[in-house]
Design an enzyme around this catalytic site. Sequence first.
Site, mmCIF file in Angstrom:
data_model
loop_
_atom_site.group_PDB
_atom_site.id
_atom_site.type_symbol
_atom_site.label_atom_id
_atom_site.label_comp_id
_atom_site.label_asym_id
_atom_site.label_seq_id
_atom_site.Cartn_x
_atom_site.Cartn_y
_atom_site.Cartn_z
ATOM 1 N N LYS A 186 37.450 31.930 52.511
ATOM 2 C CA LYS A 186 36.508 31.732 51.399
ATOM 3 C C LYS A 186 37.364 31.366 50.186
ATOM 4 C CE LYS A 186 34.694 33.185 48.045
ATOM 5 N NZ LYS A 186 34.782 32.495 46.724
ATOM 6 N N GLU A 261 47.025 40.879 47.716
ATOM 7 C CA GLU A 261 47.984 40.216 46.818
ATOM 8 C C GLU A 261 47.288 40.095 45.472
ATOM 9 O OE1 GLU A 261 51.005 39.577 47.565
ATOM 10 O OE2 GLU A 261 51.213 38.957 49.660
ATOM 11 N N CYS A 295 50.332 34.555 39.527
ATOM 12 C CA CYS A 295 50.394 36.018 39.681
ATOM 13 C C CYS A 295 51.776 36.525 39.296
ATOM 14 C CB CYS A 295 50.061 36.406 41.112
ATOM 15 S SG CYS A 295 51.084 35.539 42.304
ATOM 16 N N GLU A 393 47.499 41.764 32.681
ATOM 17 C CA GLU A 393 47.764 40.364 32.996
ATOM 18 C C GLU A 393 46.964 39.465 32.049
ATOM 19 O OE1 GLU A 393 46.217 39.093 36.814
ATOM 20 O OE2 GLU A 393 48.192 38.282 37.274
#
Length: 490
Positions: A186, A261, A295, A393
Amino acid sequence: MTTMHEFPPTATSSNAAAVTQSFIAGQSVASTDTFDNIDPATGQSLGPVAAGGEAEVDQAVTAARAATRDWRRVAPAARAEILCRLADLIAADAERLAVLESEDTGKPLSQARNDALVAARYFRFYGHAIDSHYGHTIPLEPDTHAYTRREPFGVTGHVLAWNYPMQLLSRAVAPAIAVGNCSVVKPAEETPRTAVEFARLAQQAGVPDGVFNVVTGAGPQAGSALVDHPGVDHLGFVGSTEVGSLIAHAAADRVVPTVLELGGKSPQIVFADANLSTAAATVARAILQNAGQTCSAGSRLLVQRDIADAVVADVVQRLQAVRMGPGLDDPDLGPLVSRTQQRRVQSMIDAVTTGEVVLGGTAPTDPQLSAGAYFAPTVIVGVDPTAPIAQEEIFGPVLTINTFDDEDHAIALANGTPYGLLAAVWTRDLSRAHRMAAELRAGQVYVNAYGAGGGVELPFGGFGKSGYGREKGYEALDAFSATKTVVVTL
Ligand code: NAD
């Protein structure tokens, strides 16, 4: 002050207005509803995307289940050939794939081109690796033969983020199908097209129908249906820590193994004895890469106090010179993936109360860029290390800077967030480099470097809120397979 340039276009737009549809069991599959794939450089639609949901996911999982019986019995050497053929097809089609990826994500075309080649490399690497993915023999009694086999789980589900669509797909699907699983992917709603193209190329390469399926759609519908589907035996997720936690809960309810992850807040630590201009150049490049939407972005610069002013000045000078523009014009810095992401970055900067924004801090003022989701390269010095800007983040071209006095101070700052994905140490002192590598809480530590291209061969994953499990390298073959022990009395 950031300089903006206008560029002659270097690549042709895909002009693709056809509906991007799911690809299941070797066929395009329509959905009742569609949504628009928005070009982040212009705010215009790149075309409709099928909004898959429970029905399409069920069709894909059923197709994958049906394919597992034969696919796991294909000899590893034959699987290897197919995967290498797929690598060849991706590499040969890199230019077209790069255009789609650049349009969907906004990333500079040369970065998208590199992503396509790295994606090809994943299929080649796992193609080469799979026929030497051995089990063990275990010495027991003289009349006993004990050995292990690495076995596929069955159907693997992969829910992916939008920042490196081709790479994220390949690093998950290549090892998963190499060991004999059948996959349902997906892709993120912002970036569905290359996933579908990869599934088509896989079919051309000889991947049997049903082994590699793609369902397009939104997270709460298609993503959630995949995660909850009882026919999925293993889940891989790449995305935010918040959604990762939801996925882990759903996987726990069904006792399904999971690789997560997630996000990062990775430090680059520069000591006074380092090659400072190489360090500054790499720090600047690492926060510009993919507009900071990586990331493993080196989003925190920790610099030793005595050299801080010089290093900050060097980094700022490099970031001031960047060229911004649409991804297809191959600038240094493209737009962020969406207006939503642009607003998020702005709100995080607006909330800073301690520290000084010495560069950027807003969207660029150039009217030619006003329709896109651009954000100027931003440097903030002297932030409170416990404030959200230094803890959470950002996912934009935003670098925060703090100073440290000695190794212990650097380690405390570096390890002082909930994340642990990457870290870099810049020093000429080899002993210090190894001491730091041992103390840093990060899945990968670089010394006098940051990142390693796609890092196909290098195990990758997080500590803490950066997730668990490892992808890339040989470890991914273990992540996507289970050990079976067989004991035979002779
Ligand atoms: P996201 O978590 O919003 O979405 C990721 C995927 O999850 C998308 O496909 C989305 O549709 C799907 N999703 C959303 N809600 C869902 C739900 N309720 N159920 C099932 N699926 C759902 O993340 P994003 O904004 O697409 O990506 C950015 C994040 O990804 C950043 O935090 C980044 O650090 C992380 N990321 C991590 C790595 C890594 O390897 N550690 C790599 C790339 C990106």
